[in-house]
Each structure stands twice: as C-alpha cells, then as structure tokens.
Design an enzyme around this catalytic site. Structure first.
Site, short mmCIF file in Angstrom:
data_model
loop_
_atom_site.label_atom_id
_atom_site.label_comp_id
_atom_site.label_asym_id
_atom_site.label_seq_id
_atom_site.Cartn_x
_atom_site.Cartn_y
_atom_site.Cartn_z
N ASP A 17 0.80 -1.22 0.00
CA ASP A 17 0.00 0.00 0.00
C ASP A 17 0.84 1.28 0.00
OD1 ASP A 17 -2.12 -1.76 0.20
OD2 ASP A 17 -2.34 -1.50 2.36
N GLY B 254 -4.93 -1.22 -1.69
CA GLY B 254 -4.38 0.02 -1.14
C GLY B 254 -5.08 0.49 0.13
#
Length: 345
Positions: free
Chosen positions: A131, A174
């Site tokens: 992420d 993410g």
C-alpha cells in the site's frame, strides 16, 4: 547478540530479500545469532522458530511470499498493550534468550515496534506493504511489484476494452491510500484514477468517460478499493472483518461499473485484481530495496539504534524514529492528485 526476526500482517513481495539481507549482514558480518519465528507472533509465543544463517536464506531473494510465514495474530491480547501484556513479551524473550527484534511489517507492525520500544524492548522496524502508506519512508518494499502487476493488468484490459468499445474498470488494493491506483494508472495510461483521499461524483466520472469516447478511445478507469463516491460516507465492503478487526474492503468496481453504464450508455465491465497484486516474484527494485533495508536494520541493531525503522529517503536508507513513522497514514497529497487528474482526465 541473539536477534529474533518476525513478520506480521499481510504478505508483501520482497520480504524474503529483506530477511536475506538482514541475516547475511547480521550473522556473517556482525556476528549475531538470528532466529526466525514462524507465522509471526504465533511462532514467538509458541516457540516455533528456525535458525537463520547463510544456508537458511540461500536463493530466497527472488521468491514470492515469505519463508517464515506471516499472520495477523496480535502480540497483545485483545490488541491492548497493557503492562501485563508487555511484560508477557519481555518474559517470553528472556525464556528464548532474545536480545532484540527485527520486525517486518506495515503500519500495524511498526506501531507494535514503537510500543515495545517505549516499554524497553529493543526493536527495529523494516517497512513492507504494497500500500506504500507508511510514514518515514519514500517507498515500502512490495509497492513497486504491486504497481507493476496492476500496470500489466491495465495493458491487458485496454486491448479487450478497445476491441469492444467498452469502458473497463479495474479495482486495485491500497485500503485507505491511493498510491497503487495512482502509480499504476499513470504507468498504464489510464484516463481516470479514483483514490480514497479524493471522492468524486458519478457525474464527474461519467463526464471523463464520455470525453474519452468523444476522442475516439475507450476508457480505462482504475479505482482503489477504499474509494468512496462523493456524498457516500463509507467505502464499499465485503462481509466480515480482517485480522485487525477492520471491514474487508472490496467490490467498489462492481458498484461503479453499472453506474457508469447507466450515466453514459457505454457498456462497462469491472475487474477486481485482488491478491494477484501480492503474489509472485518481487521486481528487481523491490529486491534491492528490501535487501538494503535488511542490511541497514542489522547494522542498526549492532549500533544499538533500537526504536528506529529503516526507511528510504531519496536514494539513502536512513534510520528514522519509529514514533515518526507510525500513527498517521501516508496518503496521496492534493498536489499529486491534481497533477495527475489535470493531465490524464
């Protein structure tokens, strides 16, 4: 000195390279004894570990996953770092003869490392997460691999989308940060990138899609799993909670695709990339970054720089205080989003 290596949270490409870098530097150069706990904190509390030496880490840099395994087993009961819970960690360290930890993980793991440091437990962090949402470092290892996989997916979706004059919507991971969507979208030439930091209305998204059609192209929309439409309070979630007790994100592409089709009249299809982004061999960039991170962490342990994390600043690995790296997610700034939106929309 006897150092325990532990991985926590989701897997991320480059973890094996980080272990190899730390072990080769720690054992072969600094003279440490190093052990690796299996499946994160479960292995620590259950005494399930392996000896880490040159033979144990031979040839693991290009491998995906992580040889030690990882898990979301919490180090503290109910997630609370009470004095009793911290003392349990200290007691277990003494039983195992551990002098300090190298903790490989994302924001949650580095937060634990900072809590342990404040309690007097020697710990050093190695930042991994696809992420790229961890402070104290420009990039986390695993991010480049995830972006590369997502960009390849964009390339493939574009050809089928153009063939059928369809709008293609690709959902990437993410959580609450849009770095993967933004970078993969730029790399793949997507016309629309939707990220959690900046909600957009379905009218604006549809306007972008129609403008692409009017230019004779078929739209490629990349959406981060944590994206919320303007006026919607919560991100799209699936049933259940993850290992940290958070809602499982996912499915926003399936929500967006019919809305885009309804507002534009353009046939629209959704693809959810999912865990493909975390699997397979790491890119060369992630292997190098992870190896350098492991080396720096081993040297920091030798020098007594506990309570720090090996972060990338420019082209240098620097040891930053854990307190500066945790507590607030590193999200996409407005200037970066505007730069992309104005040039790609």
């Amino acid at each position: 000195m006897r150092i325990g290596v532990l991985c926590s949270g989701g897997d991320s490409p480059g973890m094996n390279a980080a272990i190899r870098g730390a072990v080769l530097r720690g054992v072969e150069v600094n003279g440490f004894e190093m052990i690796g706990f299996m499946d994160g904190w479960r292995g620590f509390f259950e005494g399930d570990f392996i000896e880490l030496d040159r033979l144990a880490v031979r040839g693991i840099s290009p491998l995906g996953g992580v040889i030690l395994g990882t898990s979301r087993v919490p180090p503290f009961p109910d997630g609370n770092a009470t004095p009793a819970a911290l003392q349990a960690v200290i007691t277990r360290m003494a039983e195992l003869g551990i002098d300090g930890f190298l903790l490989i993980g994302g924001n949650g793991t580095q937060t634990v490392a900072e809590l342990l440091t404040r309690a007097g437990v020697p710990a050093i962090g190695l930042p991994k997460t696809i992420d790229n949402d961890l402070g104290g470092t420009d990039y986390t290892f695993g991010f480049d691999t995830a972006v590369s996989i997502a960009a390849e997916a964009i390339d493939r979706l574009r050809t089928t989308g153009e063939s059928h004059r369809r709008c293609m919507v690709l959902e990437v991971m993410g959580r609450d940060a849009g770095w993967i969507s933004l970078h993969a979208g730029m790399a793949g030439g997507a016309q629309v990138m939707l990220i959690p930091e900046f909600p957009e209305s379905i009218e604006q998204i549809s306007e972008w899609v129609l403008s692409v059609r009017d230019r004779g192209r078929s739209s490629l929309v990349v959406v981060a799993e944590g994206f919320k439409l303007e006026g919607v309070a919560h991100a799209t979630v699936r049933d259940g909670l993850d290992g940290f007790g958070r809602p499982r994100l996912g499915g926003v592409a399936d929500v967006l695709a019919p809305l885009i089709e309804q507002h534009t009249g353009i046939e629209t299809r959704a693809t959810v990339l999912g865990h493909v982004q975390r699997g397979g061999s790491p890119t060369a960039f992630d292997r190098v970054l992870a190896t350098r991170t492991g080396i720096a962490a081993a040297d920091a342990a030798r020098d007594g720089q506990w309570g720090t994390m090996a972060g990338l600043t420019g082209d240098q690995i620097t040891m930053v205080p854990l307190a500066e790296a945790v507590g607030q997610l590193k999200t996409v700034p407005a200037a970066r989003y505007d730069e992309v939106r104005l040039n790609f929309g």
